[in-house]
Design a protein around this motif. Structure first.
Motif, PDB file in Angstrom:
ATOM      1  N   PHE A 248       0.850  -1.200   0.000  1.00  0.00           N
ATOM      2  CA  PHE A 248       0.000   0.000   0.000  1.00  0.00           C
ATOM      3  C   PHE A 248       0.879   1.240   0.000  1.00  0.00           C
ATOM      4  N   ASN A 249       0.258   2.385  -0.276  1.00  0.00           N
ATOM      5  CA  ASN A 249       1.006   3.642  -0.217  1.00  0.00           C
ATOM      6  C   ASN A 249       0.838   4.285   1.151  1.00  0.00           C
ATOM      7  N   THR A 251      -0.104   7.111   3.665  1.00  0.00           N
ATOM      8  CA  THR A 251      -1.067   8.210   3.575  1.00  0.00           C
ATOM      9  C   THR A 251      -0.296   9.525   3.596  1.00  0.00           C
ATOM     10  N   GLN A 254       1.083  10.252   6.955  1.00  0.00           N
ATOM     11  CA  GLN A 254       2.243   9.405   7.278  1.00  0.00           C
ATOM     12  C   GLN A 254       3.495   9.950   6.604  1.00  0.00           C
ATOM     13  N   ASP A 278      -4.771   8.137  15.768  1.00  0.00           N
ATOM     14  CA  ASP A 278      -5.716   7.144  16.238  1.00  0.00           C
ATOM     15  C   ASP A 278      -5.157   5.718  16.174  1.00  0.00           C
ATOM     16  N   VAL A 279      -5.770   4.825  16.912  1.00  0.00           N
ATOM     17  CA  VAL A 279      -5.399   3.407  16.812  1.00  0.00           C
ATOM     18  C   VAL A 279      -5.540   2.975  15.362  1.00  0.00           C
ATOM     19  N   GLY A 280      -4.527   2.315  14.849  1.00  0.00           N
ATOM     20  CA  GLY A 280      -4.616   1.795  13.490  1.00  0.00           C
ATOM     21  C   GLY A 280      -4.329   2.811  12.404  1.00  0.00           C
ATOM     22  N   GLY A 282      -1.498   3.896  11.619  1.00  0.00           N
ATOM     23  CA  GLY A 282      -0.229   3.569  10.964  1.00  0.00           C
ATOM     24  C   GLY A 282       0.979   4.275  11.555  1.00  0.00           C
ATOM     25  N   LYS A 283       0.950   4.505  12.851  1.00  0.00           N
ATOM     26  CA  LYS A 283       2.072   5.167  13.523  1.00  0.00           C
ATOM     27  C   LYS A 283       3.320   4.287  13.533  1.00  0.00           C
ATOM     28  N   THR A 284       3.088   2.993  13.799  1.00  0.00           N
ATOM     29  CA  THR A 284       4.219   2.086  13.951  1.00  0.00           C
ATOM     30  C   THR A 284       5.086   2.082  12.689  1.00  0.00           C
ATOM     31  N   PRO A 429      -5.805   5.075   7.003  1.00  0.00           N
ATOM     32  CA  PRO A 429      -5.598   4.440   5.700  1.00  0.00           C
ATOM     33  C   PRO A 429      -6.952   4.145   5.043  1.00  0.00           C
ATOM     34  N   ARG A 432     -10.773   1.588   5.832  1.00  0.00           N
ATOM     35  CA  ARG A 432     -11.095   1.194   7.211  1.00  0.00           C
ATOM     36  C   ARG A 432     -12.558   1.478   7.506  1.00  0.00           C
TER      37      ARG A 432
HETATM   38  P1  ADP Z   1      -1.026   2.246  14.970  1.00  0.00           P
HETATM   39  O1  ADP Z   1       0.332   1.924  15.502  1.00  0.00           O
HETATM   40  O2  ADP Z   1      -1.188   3.676  14.612  1.00  0.00           O
HETATM   41  O3  ADP Z   1      -2.129   1.757  15.857  1.00  0.00           O
HETATM   42  P2  ADP Z   1      -0.269   0.403  12.954  1.00  0.00           P
HETATM   43  O4  ADP Z   1       0.989   1.042  12.551  1.00  0.00           O
HETATM   44  O5  ADP Z   1      -0.204  -0.767  13.870  1.00  0.00           O
HETATM   45  O6  ADP Z   1      -1.215   1.499  13.608  1.00  0.00           O
HETATM   46  O7  ADP Z   1      -1.084   0.066  11.651  1.00  0.00           O
HETATM   47  C1  ADP Z   1      -2.217  -0.726  11.661  1.00  0.00           C
HETATM   48  C2  ADP Z   1      -2.273  -1.562  10.407  1.00  0.00           C
HETATM   49  O8  ADP Z   1      -2.448  -0.723   9.271  1.00  0.00           O
HETATM   50  C3  ADP Z   1      -1.025  -2.363  10.176  1.00  0.00           C
HETATM   51  O9  ADP Z   1      -1.404  -3.643   9.785  1.00  0.00           O
HETATM   52  C4  ADP Z   1      -0.317  -1.608   9.051  1.00  0.00           C
HETATM   53  O10 ADP Z   1       0.423  -2.462   8.252  1.00  0.00           O
HETATM   54  C5  ADP Z   1      -1.469  -1.020   8.276  1.00  0.00           C
HETATM   55  N1  ADP Z   1      -1.139   0.230   7.587  1.00  0.00           N
HETATM   56  C6  ADP Z   1      -0.283   1.181   7.997  1.00  0.00           C
HETATM   57  N2  ADP Z   1      -0.230   2.198   7.103  1.00  0.00           N
HETATM   58  C7  ADP Z   1      -1.096   1.892   6.114  1.00  0.00           C
HETATM   59  C8  ADP Z   1      -1.500   2.535   4.888  1.00  0.00           C
HETATM   60  N3  ADP Z   1      -1.000   3.723   4.529  1.00  0.00           N
HETATM   61  N4  ADP Z   1      -2.407   1.908   4.123  1.00  0.00           N
HETATM   62  C9  ADP Z   1      -2.929   0.723   4.498  1.00  0.00           C
HETATM   63  N5  ADP Z   1      -2.592   0.052   5.609  1.00  0.00           N
HETATM   64  C10 ADP Z   1      -1.680   0.629   6.422  1.00  0.00           C
END
Ligand code: ADP
Ligand code: MG
Length: 669
Positions: A248-249, A251, A254, A278-280, A282-284, A429, A432
């Protein structure tokens, strides 16, 4: 200086009760602030409005009549002359009022029904002055009563009042004509007038914000004090090569955040940045790209997680992400065997590890890096000032990235974090789906059983969250062990039920999570340890018992667990609370799926202490610091905090700083 509850003169039984409200010493007790005040004022009759709580004095001018029902119940009526008005009084179950004598002086407390009618809750023969006044109302837990709290504080205060020292440096007390701590405590708990409450609040709010701002500044200062000859050197394009491997690209948010981080890394100042989203959101991944840049510059990186489960999860996902590279990753936590630990530490110092993921075990002195260059801390509010300091000392120019899933509006973040740099991921992303959330006004699983059966029949999995682990702990909330036993019986032979909580050994927890992720367990009963738990894409339903007991942000993060796959998640918030405020609060989650909005509401209600982790629970934030309304105090305290830090040689300032360092380090997993 804080004293034990015993030294406050309280009995063991009372102490046990207070402990349940997280009151463990005199400081906790004195800062157990009322969340509102009941005011009994004598208002002239002409100003009464229907449903007002009224108190008045008058003379009995009609013999009371009483009608008796079955079961010792009764209703009595009589008239009272108050000034020039005749008031018709109705009172239930006090048949002995018939013994009152005409012309007797009475004080009546009750509710005004309109048309001269009052339903009395009580009447007295004493002078009205004994009833008028301002009475604090405290948050209660378990069997604690208003009277308990009131008496305890009174007792402790009388015993210790001459020993209560000011926390705020004297200079500022004089400058702003604040109250001495002793007077502030007296006035917040035993106010004689509205003005006393106002004065107490002014001082206590200032104290709260000053502490907060000094804590923030301490962290900041540690990082600002040094500039380096040069920053990390790496090629931006090389960093993004890693992102190009993904399916994926990134955001827009990000991408911007990554660039902000890379700029910091390559500058000659220490990065001190908060990454919020927010949770999910893509911070990690963003953090991982920062770690990759650090690796490319020839330095080691560390990622700190608040729990072992989360550390392992990060470890796994980083391993996957870095597979196309030659980055070497390891994970460290306290439960690791001595042999493995030793091996890992050897590798670390020899630079055979590039990125170390782990829990606060990483903070220990025997964990020595060869050349640490960047630290990422997940859920930053769980790490105190001292822990961050420790990490900083483990390397040369150690850049900091703090990730928080409790996003707060930017303007607020600027107030709260002073000049800390902030990157924000606001957009999720693509694709969702928000979690559908329902509020069920019953604390029972059975009210949603049909929906659950349906999902289970579709081979989907369920989380059930309880506030307590087992019965003894807090018998007002449903507990995991009971629910587990009940459901095991209920689903007997049809579905497997699992149990997960913080008192279990880490291997046990690991096993249960493993089985749940492999769908060998279909229904998982858990405490909030899964808040930061492993991703199970097939889990689509979450049931949260006693939902009113959690913060909104926490609930939002919990339900984030079921917003992982492409199936729609459903969350049931169960509560039998009748408290309108609690229900309104929970309703925010039904309407919004935006972490910023939700945390703003949470902050409004609970106060900023939660962000730093200095306020554990029980104390409602909204009676003191209100970060929406108290901007003046906040801004002033921010300036003063800087002054305190810049003049730490002054004994009074030094004492204050020491105190804050102590408070924020006590907060550990
Ligand atoms: P956070 O730490 O913010 O809660 P994560 O980094 O764990 O979120 O990301 C959650 C999920 O979304 C992971 O499976 C990750 O691979 C996926 N993800 C991250 N960035 C993107 C993106 N730009 N598009 C689609 N999926 C993404
Ligand atoms: Mg995360």
């Amino acid at each position: 200086m804080s004293y034990s509850l015993k030294e406050c003169g309280l009995t063991p039984k009372r102490i046990e009760l207070l402990n349940k409200a997280n009151i463990f010493n005199s400081d906790d007790l004195f800062s157990y602030y009322p969340y509102r005040y009941d005011v009994l004022e004598s208002i002239p009759y002409k100003d009464w409005k229907v449903n007002d709580k009224v108190i008045f004095e008058g003379i009995l001018i009609s013999k009371p009549t009483t009608y008796k029902y079955r079961g010792n119940r009764s209703v009595s009526r009589f008239n009272v002359l108050s000034e020039d008005d005749v008031i018709n009084v109705t009172i239930y179950n006090r048949h002995w009022v018939s013994q009152l004598t005409l012309e007797q002086k009475l004080v009546i407390i009750g509710k005004y029904e309109g048309n001269n009618k009052v339903t009395a809750s009580n009447y007295y023969g004493k002078p009205i002055d004994e009833f008028l006044g301002i009475n604090p109302v405290y948050p209660l837990v378990d069997k604690l009563t208003q009277k308990n709290v009131n008496e305890s504080i009174k007792k402790a205060f009388n015993k210790l009042k001459d020993k209560i020292e000011n926390i705020i440096p004297n200079e500022f007390i004089i400058r702003y004509r604040l109250l001495n701590k002793k007077d502030a405590i007296r006035m917040i708990h035993f106010p004689k007038s509205h003005n006393e409450i106002k004065l107490a609040l002014r001082t206590l709010k200032y104290e709260e914000f000053l502490k907060f701002n000094v804590a923030i500044n301490l962290i900041r200062e540690a990082n600002d004090s040094t500039t380096f000859n040069q920053g990390k050197s790496f090629n931006y394009d090389d960093v993004f090569v890693l992102a190009n491997n993904l399916s994926f690209n990134l955001t827009k948010d990000q991408l911007r955040s990554v660039n902000e981080i890379l700029d910091d890394l390559s500058s000659n100042k220490i990065m001190y940045r908060l990454l919020q989203g927010d949770v999910g959101s893509g911070k990690t991944l963003v953090a991982a790209l920062g770690l990759y840049a650090t690796f490319l510059s020839g330095k080691q990186g560390a990622l700190l997680a608040p729990t072992e489960i989360l550390a392992k999860q990060h470890y796994k996902s980083l391993k996957t992400l870095f597979r196309p590279t030659n980055v070497k990753i390891e994970v460290l936590y306290s439960a690791l065997s001595t042999v493995k630990k030793k091996d890992l530490l050897d590798k670390l110092i020899n630079k055979e590890i590039d990125i170390l993921v782990g829990t606060h075990a990483i903070l220990q002195d025997n964990v020595v890096f060869n050349d640490l260059g960047m630290v990422v801390a997940d859920e930053q509010h769980r790490f105190g000032v001292k822990q961050r300091e420790k990490l900083r000392e483990k390397g040369d120019k150690v850049d900091f990235l703090l990730m928080s899933a409790t996003p707060i509006p930017r303007t607020l973040a600027m107030i709260l974090y002073g000049d800390m740099d902030i990157s924000t991921i606001e957009t999720m992303p693509k694709g969702r789906k928000p979690v559908k959330t329902y509020l069920i006004n019953e604390n029972s699983f059975m009210s949603v059983i049909d929906e659950i059966e349906e999902k289970l029949a579709l081979s989907e999995q369920i989380y059930i969250i309880c506030a307590a682990i087992e019965e003894s702990e807090n018998f007002e909330a449903r507990n995991t062990v009971d629910i587990y036993n009940n459901l095991k019986e209920y689903f007997d032979g049809r579905y497997n039920v699992g149990l997960l909580h913080g008192k279990m050994k880490s291997e046990e927890k690991e096993d249960v999570m493993e089985e749940f992720s492999k769908n060998k367990i279909q229904v998982l009963i858990s405490t909030t340890v899964i808040e930061v738990g492993v991703n199970v894409v097939n889990a689509t339903v979450m049931i949260i018992y006693d939902a009113h007991r959690y913060g909104l942000s926490q609930l939002h993060q919990l339900r984030g667990r079921i917003q992982r796959g492409n199936k729609e998640g459903i969350c049931y918030l169960l509560t039998d609370s009748k408290d309108e405020e609690s229900l309104n609060r929970l309703n925010v989650l039904l309407k919004s799926n935006n972490g910023f909005e939700i945390s703003a509401e949470d902050l409004r209600l609970r106060g900023p202490g939660d962000i730093l982790g200095t306020r554990q629970s029980g104390v409602p934030g909204f009676i003191l610091g209100d970060i929406f309304k108290d901007t003046k105090i906040i801004n002033q305290s921010r300036i003063d905090a800087k002054e305190i830090i810049e003049n730490k040689d002054k004994p009074d300032n030094n004492r204050f700083i020491k105190l804050i360092e102590k408070e924020s380090t006590s907060y550990m997993d």
